[in-house]
Scaffold this motif. Sequence first.
Motif, PDB file in Angstrom:
ATOM      1  N   TYR A 129       0.827  -1.202   0.000  1.00 47.56           N
ATOM      2  CA  TYR A 129       0.000   0.000   0.000  1.00 47.56           C
ATOM      3  C   TYR A 129       0.866   1.258   0.000  1.00 47.56           C
ATOM      4  O   TYR A 129       0.556   2.242  -0.681  1.00 47.56           O
ATOM      5  N   SER A 130       1.956   1.225   0.736  1.00 48.79           N
ATOM      6  CA  SER A 130       2.843   2.397   0.793  1.00 48.79           C
ATOM      7  C   SER A 130       3.381   2.760  -0.587  1.00 48.79           C
ATOM      8  O   SER A 130       3.662   3.931  -0.867  1.00 48.79           O
ATOM      9  N   ALA A 131       3.494   1.754  -1.460  1.00 50.39           N
ATOM     10  CA  ALA A 131       4.014   2.010  -2.804  1.00 50.39           C
ATOM     11  C   ALA A 131       3.024   2.794  -3.656  1.00 50.39           C
ATOM     12  O   ALA A 131       3.429   3.494  -4.591  1.00 50.39           O
ATOM     13  N   ILE A 132       1.738   2.703  -3.352  1.00 47.39           N
ATOM     14  CA  ILE A 132       0.750   3.420  -4.166  1.00 47.39           C
ATOM     15  C   ILE A 132       0.186   4.648  -3.468  1.00 47.39           C
ATOM     16  O   ILE A 132      -0.365   5.537  -4.123  1.00 47.39           O
ATOM     17  N   ARG A 133       0.338   4.734  -2.157  1.00 45.90           N
ATOM     18  CA  ARG A 133      -0.296   5.825  -1.412  1.00 45.90           C
ATOM     19  C   ARG A 133       0.084   7.214  -1.921  1.00 45.90           C
ATOM     20  O   ARG A 133      -0.792   8.091  -2.027  1.00 45.90           O
ATOM     21  N   PRO A 134       1.348   7.495  -2.260  1.00 42.52           N
ATOM     22  CA  PRO A 134       1.673   8.851  -2.731  1.00 42.52           C
ATOM     23  C   PRO A 134       0.909   9.243  -3.989  1.00 42.52           C
ATOM     24  O   PRO A 134       0.710  10.443  -4.244  1.00 42.52           O
ATOM     25  N   TYR A 135       0.471   8.269  -4.764  1.00 45.57           N
ATOM     26  CA  TYR A 135      -0.227   8.562  -6.012  1.00 45.57           C
ATOM     27  C   TYR A 135      -1.720   8.855  -5.798  1.00 45.57           C
ATOM     28  O   TYR A 135      -2.403   9.291  -6.724  1.00 45.57           O
ATOM     29  N   LEU A 136      -2.228   8.607  -4.582  1.00 42.78           N
ATOM     30  CA  LEU A 136      -3.654   8.813  -4.308  1.00 42.78           C
ATOM     31  C   LEU A 136      -3.991  10.261  -3.993  1.00 42.78           C
ATOM     32  O   LEU A 136      -5.164  10.637  -4.005  1.00 42.78           O
ATOM     33  N   ALA A 137      -2.950  11.064  -3.710  1.00 43.29           N
ATOM     34  CA  ALA A 137      -3.158  12.461  -3.301  1.00 43.29           C
ATOM     35  C   ALA A 137      -4.134  12.486  -2.116  1.00 43.29           C
ATOM     36  O   ALA A 137      -3.937  11.762  -1.147  1.00 43.29           O
ATOM     37  N   ARG A 138      -5.215  13.244  -2.211  1.00 33.37           N
ATOM     38  CA  ARG A 138      -6.169  13.324  -1.096  1.00 33.37           C
ATOM     39  C   ARG A 138      -7.437  12.523  -1.375  1.00 33.37           C
ATOM     40  O   ARG A 138      -8.425  12.643  -0.651  1.00 33.37           O
ATOM     41  N   SER A 139      -7.435  11.709  -2.430  1.00 32.42           N
ATOM     42  CA  SER A 139      -8.618  10.894  -2.721  1.00 32.42           C
ATOM     43  C   SER A 139      -8.806   9.853  -1.624  1.00 32.42           C
ATOM     44  O   SER A 139      -7.846   9.258  -1.135  1.00 32.42           O
ATOM     45  N   SER A 140     -10.055   9.653  -1.245  1.00 30.24           N
ATOM     46  CA  SER A 140     -10.359   8.781  -0.100  1.00 30.24           C
ATOM     47  C   SER A 140     -11.795   8.305  -0.191  1.00 30.24           C
ATOM     48  O   SER A 140     -12.672   9.011  -0.708  1.00 30.24           O
ATOM     49  N   GLY A 141     -12.035   7.106   0.314  1.00 28.77           N
ATOM     50  CA  GLY A 141     -13.394   6.603   0.395  1.00 28.77           C
ATOM     51  C   GLY A 141     -14.287   7.497   1.240  1.00 28.77           C
ATOM     52  O   GLY A 141     -15.518   7.460   1.112  1.00 28.77           O
ATOM     53  N   PHE A 142     -13.701   8.307   2.095  1.00 28.62           N
ATOM     54  CA  PHE A 142     -14.452   9.278   2.892  1.00 28.62           C
ATOM     55  C   PHE A 142     -15.239  10.229   1.995  1.00 28.62           C
ATOM     56  O   PHE A 142     -16.256  10.789   2.404  1.00 28.62           O
ATOM     57  N   GLN A 143     -14.774  10.396   0.756  1.00 25.12           N
ATOM     58  CA  GLN A 143     -15.409  11.322  -0.180  1.00 25.12           C
ATOM     59  C   GLN A 143     -16.483  10.641  -1.041  1.00 25.12           C
ATOM     60  O   GLN A 143     -17.039  11.282  -1.934  1.00 25.12           O
ATOM     61  N   SER A 144     -16.786   9.385  -0.770  1.00 28.19           N
ATOM     62  CA  SER A 144     -17.784   8.676  -1.569  1.00 28.19           C
ATOM     63  C   SER A 144     -19.173   9.274  -1.341  1.00 28.19           C
ATOM     64  O   SER A 144     -19.747   9.149  -0.264  1.00 28.19           O
ATOM     65  N   TRP A 145     -19.722   9.895  -2.373  1.00 35.90           N
ATOM     66  CA  TRP A 145     -21.045  10.510  -2.223  1.00 35.90           C
ATOM     67  C   TRP A 145     -22.129   9.435  -2.095  1.00 35.90           C
ATOM     68  O   TRP A 145     -23.142   9.657  -1.429  1.00 35.90           O
ATOM     69  N   GLN A 146     -21.914   8.277  -2.698  1.00 37.31           N
ATOM     70  CA  GLN A 146     -22.908   7.218  -2.564  1.00 37.31           C
ATOM     71  C   GLN A 146     -22.961   6.694  -1.128  1.00 37.31           C
ATOM     72  O   GLN A 146     -24.042   6.464  -0.575  1.00 37.31           O
ATOM     73  N   TYR A 147     -21.786   6.513  -0.534  1.00 37.34           N
ATOM     74  CA  TYR A 147     -21.770   6.072   0.862  1.00 37.34           C
ATOM     75  C   TYR A 147     -22.460   7.097   1.757  1.00 37.34           C
ATOM     76  O   TYR A 147     -23.208   6.741   2.665  1.00 37.34           O
ATOM     77  N   ARG A 148     -22.232   8.378   1.475  1.00 33.67           N
ATOM     78  CA  ARG A 148     -22.857   9.412   2.310  1.00 33.67           C
ATOM     79  C   ARG A 148     -24.373   9.364   2.163  1.00 33.67           C
ATOM     80  O   ARG A 148     -25.106   9.502   3.154  1.00 33.67           O
ATOM     81  N   CYS A 149     -24.862   9.130   0.958  1.00 30.83           N
ATOM     82  CA  CYS A 149     -26.310   9.014   0.763  1.00 30.83           C
ATOM     83  C   CYS A 149     -26.862   7.808   1.525  1.00 30.83           C
ATOM     84  O   CYS A 149     -27.961   7.872   2.094  1.00 30.83           O
ATOM     85  N   ILE A 150     -26.111   6.714   1.529  1.00 26.70           N
ATOM     86  CA  ILE A 150     -26.542   5.525   2.277  1.00 26.70           C
ATOM     87  C   ILE A 150     -26.641   5.851   3.759  1.00 26.70           C
ATOM     88  O   ILE A 150     -27.632   5.526   4.420  1.00 26.70           O
TER      89      ILE A 150
END
Length: 298
Positions: A129-150
């Motif tokens: 995971y550490s190898a890909i984390r820098p490429y994710l920037a600030r993207s996160s499942g926390f920002q999932s609008w579908q999850y928030r609607c659920i």
Amino acid sequence: MSGCPFGHGADGDAAAPTPAPPAADLQRHEGAQLDFSADMSYGDYLHLDAVLSAQHPLSPAHDEMLFIVQHQTSELWMKLMLHELRAAVAAIAADQLPTAFKMLARVSRIMEQLVHAWDVLATMTPPEYSAIRPYLARSSGFQSWQYRCIEFLLGNKNAAMLQPHAHSPQRLAEVEAAWRAPSLYDEALRLMARRGLAVPASHTDRDWTRPYAASDAVEQAWLVAYRAPEAHWDLYQLGEELTDLEDAFRLWRFRHLTTVTRIIGMKTGTGGTSGAGYLRRMLDVELFPELWKLRTDL
């Protein structure tokens, strides 16, 4: 003895397997069925070219494909979950409980799929995971609008959770609509009131954007159904469908926590949350509190 169910002949030798038909014979007999050039194909119907070309790893790491597919498939399951939850809320509002029961049961099974999906992501190790984390920037499942609607449909209302979606007016409008609407539990309580159970007006006509507050009076209303299930069978069944749903939702959240802890420990999440700490706090949220408390009071 002939006719042995294990495929042996009279001499005890295994019967030879039936050979597959030659490709030419299959083509000759099934030719019409094998030519899909004139009709919509499986790939056309599912738009598979678009779906299967939507994975674009940003890092050179082999494991990023797992990370992308895991989250894309979760979003597809959440799309179906929203489809079912919205319809279930409408069915309860229309007093169509058998229809709602089928939909709620399906949502619980979808959540089971999402629980098991974490088992696949858990094969990713911390260095991977550490190898890909820098490429994710600030993207996160926390920002999932579908999850928030659920979450909002299930009653976990929090105005602060609108902010992560403010950068997209279209998505913000969808999330805000779920925030302003009665939740699944709100509609269940309104149904109980229509059936003559003593659900207080404070819980049937309120500001739907406010977090739900547990009520002794609401618990007493549920207890009427649970103490005489034969007389209130559909309401009793509704209570159990809701309990199943929250049980599955808790398992989904718990498995999310354990997977995140396994992969990143207590590091801050890419979206800026406390990561595992935030997920652990979410485990304490009860969506349908009276349905859990009544089990002690029965």
